[in-house]
Write a protein that holds these residues in place. Structure first.
Motif, PDB file in Angstrom:
ATOM      1  N   UNK A  17       0.855  -1.188   0.000  1.00  0.00           N
ATOM      2  CA  UNK A  17       0.000   0.000   0.000  1.00  0.00           C
ATOM      3  C   UNK A  17       0.891   1.237   0.000  1.00  0.00           C
ATOM      4  N   UNK A  18       0.633   2.142  -0.929  1.00  0.00           N
ATOM      5  CA  UNK A  18       1.391   3.386  -1.000  1.00  0.00           C
ATOM      6  C   UNK A  18       0.716   4.427  -0.119  1.00  0.00           C
ATOM      7  N   UNK A  19       1.437   4.932   0.864  1.00  0.00           N
ATOM      8  CA  UNK A  19       0.903   5.937   1.781  1.00  0.00           C
ATOM      9  C   UNK A  19       0.948   7.309   1.124  1.00  0.00           C
ATOM     10  N   UNK A  20      -0.230   7.906   0.924  1.00  0.00           N
ATOM     11  CA  UNK A  20      -0.352   9.206   0.274  1.00  0.00           C
ATOM     12  C   UNK A  20      -1.005  10.169   1.272  1.00  0.00           C
ATOM     13  N   UNK A  21      -0.217  11.004   1.937  1.00  0.00           N
ATOM     14  CA  UNK A  21      -0.777  11.906   2.957  1.00  0.00           C
ATOM     15  C   UNK A  21      -1.940  12.724   2.419  1.00  0.00           C
ATOM     16  N   UNK A  22      -3.002  12.799   3.220  1.00  0.00           N
ATOM     17  CA  UNK A  22      -4.177  13.573   2.855  1.00  0.00           C
ATOM     18  C   UNK A  22      -5.152  12.850   1.957  1.00  0.00           C
TER      19      UNK A  22
END
Length: 494
Positions: A226-231
């Motif tokens: 899973x790619x963590x994408x802030x916001x």
């Protein structure tokens, strides 16, 4: 980004945070698994944190096409200066890929795993992908085979995957909510047409979940990326982790988005923020619970070769492979001997790890480690291209992640590069939050700079196992009264 309040730098969350070392990526979390599964991951550097110190992997780039577009992705070819997914220097035919695998396996006997991860999606290139797997199954039977996919066509490929020596599959699942997915995926190519928006995300999510369940039902170990994408999906990833764990995924890898403008991705060009190391750790801890959490991912190129954290791909370009004479029968014998030795070292280190003295208690401490592999502190500070970060606490030692540096502080020889001062500043910034640095050696000038930055360098444990050395330093800090437990703090402001 809103982060949970934590104690001793470990997130507590209704979703399942934990202060125990078993909640990290430590191999202790898999000790209760059946022996058949433990054997599958013992020498797999991507599925076992401890194995990544000993065993190497390689990717072959045979799959150039992709059936979805991600806002964080830009596939590049003939690129040797970027280390990230989707980037390769050469796209191979299946025949070339098999020859390269044999060459690497003969030259790097630590290699245990061959993966196809792009530069597009392997299952969007089924003919090339499965021809490569068919050849490798027949000609390199001693190598584990893996595939990474976005999951869009996974359900229709599960039967074919099961026909080969493939018992590890990685599926990238960034969301389970189509509304969130529409912010990540501009379009998918499905049933001979391009579909956009929420409907595209809905189809992708349904296919991912269906394929995941089919793999689990067939007994294949599944790692979810899973790619963590802030916001966008930072808080949502806790729900993703809960669902994939319920379905039976073996490992969850929450990794930070790479959004630098020079890479030319949509998110890079629109200023999407990347998570800080502290933010990444907070989300990983919140997702962990009793789920195995991968923290040693290097977000490798689609043609990576060697141990995690290194890339020896330039040694095995097509022109160099053509000039090699490969005796694969002899290579298999040598590899079997080397693997037996490495597994012996791995298990010996696992058994030798001591526990902290519970008579004294203190707060958790982050320590950075310079290592060339083998689970040992065996690298000079000035030669490191990355540092591994561990957390030491009353519960023991757990691996937190890695901090990459732009290039080594010291380029070798009698003096360091002209930009050493700038490099040192960047390096110190990358170690933010760490209180101790363990390495084999460190020079006078960086030693002073590290101390001024609040990081205590330590070269007293050279060639010792990493976790033993960390516990020894932690115990010494406890004894000296340096680790009084603080009040609860917010990780974001820590």
């Amino acid at each position: 980004m809103k982060l949970p309040v934590i104690n001793n730098t470990t997130v507590t969350s209704e979703a399942g945070g934990c202060a125990s070392g078993s909640c990290g990526s430590s191999d202790a979390s898999v000790q209760s698994l059946p022996e058949s599964i433990r054997a599958k991951v013992a020498d797999h550097p991507c599925f076992s944190e401890q194995a990544h110190h000993f065993f190497a992997r390689m990717h072959v780039a045979v799959a150039p096409a992709c059936n979805i577009q991600c806002n964080y992705c830009n596939r590049k070819y003939d690129c040797s200066n970027e280390s990230r997914p989707g980037v390769v220097s050469e796209v191979l035919t299946p025949q070339q890929a098999v020859k390269k695998v044999k060459a690497v396996a003969a030259a790097i006997p630590q290699m245990s795993v061959l993966g196809i991860a792009g530069p597009g999606d392997p299952l969007a290139n089924p003919q090339k992908t499965f021809e490569t797997f068919r050849r490798l199954t027949a000609e390199t039977p001693d190598i584990k085979l893996c595939v990474s996919t976005n999951g869009l066509t996974l359900p229709e490929c599960v039967d074919e995957l099961c026909q080969h020596n493939i018992d590890h599959v990685t599926v990238t699942i960034n969301c389970v909510d189509p509304e969130i997915g529409a912010k990540i995926y501009p379009w998918i190519f499905w049933n001979h047409k391009r579909i956009r928006g929420v409907e595209a995300a809905r189809i992708l999510i349904e296919q991912q979940q269906k394929g995941l369940q089919m793999l689990i039902d067939r007994g294949i170990l599944v790692k979810v990326n899973s790619v963590l994408i802030p916001g966008i999906n930072d808080q949502h990833l806790i729900e993703v982790s809960r669902i994939v764990k319920e379905k039976g995924a073996f490992l969850h890898n929450v990794m930070p988005i790479i959004a630098e403008p020079e890479h030319g991705t949509y998110f890079g060009l629109t200023g999407q923020a990347e998570p800080t190391p502290a933010e990444l750790q907070a989300v990983q801890d919140a997702c962990a619970g009793d789920m195995n959490m991968m923290r040693h991912c290097r977000q490798c190129r689609a043609d990576a070769v060697g141990l995690l954290g290194e890339d020896r791909g330039a040694e095995f370009t097509l022109d160099k492979i053509d000039a090699m004479e490969i005796d694969y029968e002899a290579a298999m014998v040598k590899r079997a001997e080397v693997h037996e030795q490495l597994l012996g070292q791995l298990y010996a280190q696992r058994e030798s790890v001591v526990q902290p003295d519970t008579a004294l208690q203190g707060r958790a401490v982050l320590m950075a480690v310079a290592t060339q592999g083998g689970g040992l502190i065996n690298q000079h500070f000035g030669h490191a291209t990355e540092f591994l970060v561990y957390e030491a606490s009353d519960d023991g030692v757990r691996f937190i992640g890695h901090r990459q540096v732009e290039k080594p502080y010291c380029e070798g020889g009698s003096s360091c590069g002209e930009d050493a001062e700038t490099l040192l500043d960047k390096l110190l910034n990358s170690l933010q939050g760490c209180e101790v640095l363990l390495c084999s050696k460190v020079g006078y000038e960086p030693w002073s700079a590290l101390e001024q930055a609040g990081i205590q360098p330590n070269g007293e444990h050279a060639l010792e196992p990493i976790e033993d050395a960390i516990l020894a330093v932690y115990q010494e800090m406890l004894t000296k009264g340096l680790l009084q437990t603080p009040d609860r703090v917010d990780l974001k402001s820590a």
